[in-house]
Scaffold this active site. Structure first.
Site, PDB file in Angstrom:
ATOM      1  N   LYS A  48      39.001  40.751  30.634  1.00 36.13           N
ATOM      2  CA  LYS A  48      38.021  40.035  31.470  1.00 36.13           C
ATOM      3  C   LYS A  48      37.224  38.979  30.710  1.00 36.13           C
ATOM      4  O   LYS A  48      36.149  38.551  31.158  1.00 36.13           O
ATOM      5  CB  LYS A  48      37.054  40.990  32.208  1.00 36.13           C
ATOM      6  CG  LYS A  48      37.690  42.132  32.956  1.00 36.13           C
ATOM      7  CD  LYS A  48      38.940  41.770  33.701  1.00 36.13           C
ATOM      8  CE  LYS A  48      38.687  40.965  34.940  1.00 36.13           C
ATOM      9  NZ  LYS A  48      39.996  40.614  35.595  1.00 36.13           N
ATOM     10  N   HIS A 102      45.657  42.386  24.710  1.00 39.21           N
ATOM     11  CA  HIS A 102      44.279  42.872  24.626  1.00 39.21           C
ATOM     12  C   HIS A 102      44.141  43.877  23.473  1.00 39.21           C
ATOM     13  O   HIS A 102      43.116  44.548  23.364  1.00 39.21           O
ATOM     14  CB  HIS A 102      43.877  43.607  25.911  1.00 39.21           C
ATOM     15  CG  HIS A 102      43.841  42.766  27.148  1.00 39.21           C
ATOM     16  ND1 HIS A 102      43.208  41.550  27.211  1.00 39.21           N
ATOM     17  CD2 HIS A 102      44.335  42.996  28.399  1.00 39.21           C
ATOM     18  CE1 HIS A 102      43.324  41.068  28.456  1.00 39.21           C
ATOM     19  NE2 HIS A 102      44.010  41.925  29.176  1.00 39.21           N
ATOM     20  N   SER A 132      32.590  41.653  35.626  1.00 42.30           N
ATOM     21  CA  SER A 132      33.917  41.208  36.056  1.00 42.30           C
ATOM     22  C   SER A 132      34.863  42.407  36.130  1.00 42.30           C
ATOM     23  O   SER A 132      35.619  42.577  37.086  1.00 42.30           O
ATOM     24  CB  SER A 132      34.436  40.157  35.064  1.00 42.30           C
ATOM     25  OG  SER A 132      35.695  39.691  35.452  1.00 42.30           O
TER      26      SER A 132
HETATM   27  P1  A3P Z   1      34.771  36.732  37.050  1.00 46.41           P
HETATM   28  O1  A3P Z   1      35.220  38.071  37.550  1.00 46.41           O
HETATM   29  O2  A3P Z   1      33.431  36.805  36.372  1.00 46.41           O
HETATM   30  O3  A3P Z   1      34.835  35.645  38.077  1.00 46.41           O
HETATM   31  P2  A3P Z   1      40.723  37.790  32.526  1.00 46.41           P
HETATM   32  O4  A3P Z   1      41.672  36.692  32.801  1.00 46.41           O
HETATM   33  O5  A3P Z   1      40.500  38.044  31.075  1.00 46.41           O
HETATM   34  O6  A3P Z   1      41.066  39.021  33.297  1.00 46.41           O
HETATM   35  O7  A3P Z   1      39.285  37.299  33.031  1.00 46.41           O
HETATM   36  C1  A3P Z   1      39.017  37.124  34.392  1.00 46.41           C
HETATM   37  C2  A3P Z   1      37.721  36.358  34.549  1.00 46.41           C
HETATM   38  O8  A3P Z   1      37.929  34.980  34.150  1.00 46.41           O
HETATM   39  C3  A3P Z   1      37.210  36.323  35.984  1.00 46.41           C
HETATM   40  O9  A3P Z   1      35.777  36.294  35.878  1.00 46.41           O
HETATM   41  C4  A3P Z   1      37.776  34.991  36.456  1.00 46.41           C
HETATM   42  O10 A3P Z   1      37.139  34.456  37.597  1.00 46.41           O
HETATM   43  C5  A3P Z   1      37.537  34.131  35.216  1.00 46.41           C
HETATM   44  N1  A3P Z   1      38.319  32.888  35.205  1.00 46.41           N
HETATM   45  C6  A3P Z   1      39.649  32.737  35.287  1.00 46.41           C
HETATM   46  N2  A3P Z   1      39.990  31.436  35.290  1.00 46.41           N
HETATM   47  C7  A3P Z   1      38.837  30.741  35.186  1.00 46.41           C
HETATM   48  C8  A3P Z   1      38.508  29.337  35.145  1.00 46.41           C
HETATM   49  N3  A3P Z   1      39.440  28.385  35.219  1.00 46.41           N
HETATM   50  N4  A3P Z   1      37.201  28.999  35.039  1.00 46.41           N
HETATM   51  C9  A3P Z   1      36.240  29.930  34.967  1.00 46.41           C
HETATM   52  N5  A3P Z   1      36.489  31.267  35.011  1.00 46.41           N
HETATM   53  C10 A3P Z   1      37.766  31.657  35.118  1.00 46.41           C
END
Ligand code: A3P
Length: 289
Positions: A48, A102, A132
């Site tokens: 996340k 991860h 998140s």
């Molecule tokens: P939120 O749940 O706070 O919106 P991961 O890819 O490590 O699982 O992380 C997911 C998080 O990254 C989510 O956060 C998601 O919305 C955010 N995310 C993914 N792409 C993004 C982007 N282009 N800009 C900003 N946040 C992004």
């Protein structure tokens, strides 16, 4: 969809893994059998922290801003996680392979440390990671839904979650901070100035992109574009794996959403654990300023 399904966990080197994604065999493969190629690029994060954002950015850089792949292949297949049941997909990637992980450093691929491969490590304010993740447990059917935010907070701060402690993850990986094959960046820097981050990543990778190509990378990796792209927003995940009625994978994409969720007491509890666990850590991180 059975949301009461209990997740089954196992421990490996004191880290929690979930049978929903891993087995001893897949983790052992990543640590001991996987052979790093000299041009491999690893996208490493604590879950996340922006893993998928980096998948989008790194693949766009690989193809010099050409977004054809972004509209063709689901994002979770473009750069598979090599310690999961996706591991065989790694062999099908074209070079340079962009591989997600991860894993904490003490379980990471032994062959990496003897190779010339590179790592990009993305960090994020752990309070936002926690929020998140809290929503993500509701989306991903295989993950056990925490009883409450408070219960999940305790587990998170104690490292009683899949992939273990955030504190250990960050402290472990940042021991490589002066290694020329290691590049670290924060989610908050990406939010603040995506373009300059893309330029820095290109430089680290030795990829020369002209201004137009850089612009294209930026355009295709904004939150809005990714959220609207069905190959990047996880909507292609079957609904027995991800319950799309419970929310979106690209949820908010902001910094500081924890402020809408924590009570004063929860925030103080978080801060006290943070200070204790990070007291011997002397790298200034961007979100702290
Ligand atoms: P939120 O749940 O706070 O919106 P991961 O890819 O490590 O699982 O992380 C997911 C998080 O990254 C989510 O956060 C998601 O919305 C955010 N995310 C993914 N792409 C993004 C982007 N282009 N800009 C900003 N946040 C992004």
């Amino acid at each position: 969809i059975d949301h009461t399904m209990q997740e089954e966990h196992f421990f490996y080197k004191e880290v929690i893994f979930t049978n929903a994604l891993h087995s001893l065999e897949t983790v052992n493969y990543a640590e001991n059998e996987f052979v790093a190629l000299e041009d491999d690029i690893f996208n490493v994060t604590y879950p996340k922290s922006g893993t998928n954002w980096l998948i989008e950015i790194l693949n766009l850089i690989k193809y010099k801003g050409d977004a054809a792949l972004s509209s063709k292949e689901p994002i979770y297949e473009r750069s598979p996680w090599f310690e999961t049941t996706q591991k065989d997909k790694v062999d099908t990637l074209t070079r340079p392979r962009i591989i997600s992980s991860h894993l904490p450093i003490h379980v990471f691929a032994k062959s990496f440390f003897k190779s010339k491969a590179k790592i990009i490590y993305t960090m994020r304010n752990p309070k936002d990671i926690f929020i998140s993740n809290f929503y993500f447990t509701k989306l991903l059917c295989a993950l056990k839904n925490p009883e409450s935010l408070q219960e999940h907070l305790e587990n998170f701060l104690q490292g009683d979650v899949v992939y273990g402690s955030w504190f250990d993850h960050v402290k472990g990986w940042l021991t490589l901070k002066d290694d020329e094959r290691f590049f670290f960046i924060t989610y908050e820097e990406l939010l603040q100035d995506l373009r300059s981050c893309v330029v820095r990543i290109c430089k680290f990778l030795g990829q020369e992109l002209d201004d137009e190509a850089i612009d294209s990378v930026v355009k295709h990796s904004t939150f809005k574009t990714m959220k609207e792209n069905k190959m990047s927003n996880w909507s292609t995940m079957p609904s027995d794996v991800m319950d799309h009625t419970k929310g979106s994978f690209l949820r908010k994409g902001v910094a500081g959403d924890w402020k809408n969720h924590f009570t004063v007491a929860q925030n103080e509890y978080f801060d006290s654990v943070y200070q204790e666990k990070m007291k011997d850590f002397n790298v200034k991180l961007f979100w702290e300023k």
